[in-house]
Enzyme design. Structure first.
Site, PDB file in Angstrom:
ATOM      1  N   GLU A  41       0.824  -1.207   0.000  1.00 13.28           N
ATOM      2  CA  GLU A  41       0.000   0.000   0.000  1.00 13.28           C
ATOM      3  C   GLU A  41       0.865   1.267   0.000  1.00 13.28           C
ATOM      4  O   GLU A  41       1.857   1.354   0.737  1.00 13.28           O
ATOM      5  CB  GLU A  41      -0.885  -0.019   1.254  1.00 13.28           C
ATOM      6  CG  GLU A  41      -1.806   1.166   1.431  1.00 13.28           C
ATOM      7  CD  GLU A  41      -2.654   1.053   2.700  1.00 13.28           C
ATOM      8  OE1 GLU A  41      -3.556   1.896   2.872  1.00 13.28           O
ATOM      9  OE2 GLU A  41      -2.412   0.137   3.518  1.00 13.28           O
ATOM     10  N   LYS A 109      -9.108   3.557  -2.229  1.00 14.79           N
ATOM     11  CA  LYS A 109      -9.464   2.891  -0.979  1.00 14.79           C
ATOM     12  C   LYS A 109     -10.757   3.460  -0.396  1.00 14.79           C
ATOM     13  O   LYS A 109     -10.897   4.671  -0.212  1.00 14.79           O
ATOM     14  CB  LYS A 109      -8.315   3.043   0.017  1.00 14.79           C
ATOM     15  CG  LYS A 109      -8.465   2.256   1.310  1.00 14.79           C
ATOM     16  CD  LYS A 109      -7.213   2.418   2.167  1.00 14.79           C
ATOM     17  CE  LYS A 109      -7.258   1.574   3.432  1.00 14.79           C
ATOM     18  NZ  LYS A 109      -6.023   1.749   4.239  1.00 14.79           N
ATOM     19  N   CYS A 142      -5.727  -2.824   1.897  1.00  9.49           N
ATOM     20  CA  CYS A 142      -5.552  -2.972   3.341  1.00  9.49           C
ATOM     21  C   CYS A 142      -6.873  -3.184   4.077  1.00  9.49           C
ATOM     22  O   CYS A 142      -7.507  -4.211   3.952  1.00  9.49           O
ATOM     23  CB  CYS A 142      -4.763  -1.779   3.878  1.00  9.49           C
ATOM     24  SG  CYS A 142      -4.039  -2.025   5.522  1.00  9.49           S
TER      25      CYS A 142
END
Length: 252
Positions: A41, A109, A142
């Site tokens: 990430e 994200k 994540c």
């Protein structure tokens, strides 16, 4: 389908180091016949760096074009997390360059983690799916993969492979040991979870990057040092696939 991930220490705002590490890992993964390589990430410029907004990259910036060329030269898809600049906004994003260097997907994200991420980034608002080596793939980043509704939503769209850059830090070892394999098993898909190792500022990463198969099997897992993982994704066995989505009873 053979997939790979690179677990490494943060480039720590050294753009050249980050790009070179990506190119080196990509060449090695391609030499082993991998269809795609996944990096952690915000690999560019590094997850826990100061001044992220000033270091964010546009999708068509020179560093991103360099990675696209590397994917094309290797004939291997590449997923890399990066801080994405879009006008005045910054996103925690992941891009997938195809084996010809074309952009297959750019994902932002959805589940920002903690006050720091929420202060830096604008949350994403859409899933992204795309074809990869004959399969339907998707990107999560994540914290996203720890939310069953997101994984289910992708499975319901026909996704069988999730490519997931991450920056999982201590003390959250349960994610690499239990959460990711359970998500794979419960939704009948494979997950490539590429984490950092070592320390970055005040964060100590847990390593433990893994490739989980569609029945929750851990096909490959790293320790707490740099590692290139490569694994063949097995076919899904209908007799072993979870039927939770079909069997779920919603109470009033």
């Amino acid at each position: 389908m053979r997939l790979a991930l690179w677990q490494g220490t943060s480039p720590a705002s050294d753009l050249e180091a980050g790009l070179t590490a990506a190119e080196t890992a990509l060449a090695a993964a391609a030499a082993m016949g991998a269809a795609a390589l996944v990096l952690p990430e915000v690999w560019l410029p590094g997850y826990n760096q100061d001044g992220i907004p000033g270091k964010a990259l546009a999708p068509d910036s020179a560093p991103m074009r360099r990675l696209a060329r590397a994917a094309a030269a290797a004939g291997c898809a590449l997923v890399v997390g990066y801080a994405e600049r879009d006008g005045t906004r910054v996103f925690n994003s992941a891009v997938c360059f195809g084996p010809d260097g074309a952009v297959l997907a750019n994902y932002r994200k959805i589940q920002l983690y903690g006050p720091r991420e929420r202060a830096i980034y604008t949350p994403g608002d859409a899933y992204v799916t795309f074809p990869l080596a004959g399969k339907t793939a998707a990107l999560l980043i994540c914290y996203d993969v720890e939310f069953a509704p997101h994984v289910k939503a992708l499975a319901d769209r026909g996704v069988t492979v999730i490519l997931n850059p991450t920056a999982n830090m201590a003390p959250f070892t349960h994610v690499v040991r239990h959460t990711v394999p359970a998500m794979a098993a419960n939704h009948g898909l494979s997950i490539v979870y590429a984490n950092y190792c070592g320390a970055e500022g005040d964060l100590a990463y847990v390593g433990g990057s893994l490739i989980a198969g569609p029945h929750g099997e851990v096909l490959a897992q790293a320790g707490d040092h740099p590692a290139l993982l490569i694994a063949d994704i097995p076919p899904r066995d209908p007799a072993r696939l979870s039927t939770q989505s079909a069997d779920l009873r919603l109470l009033p």
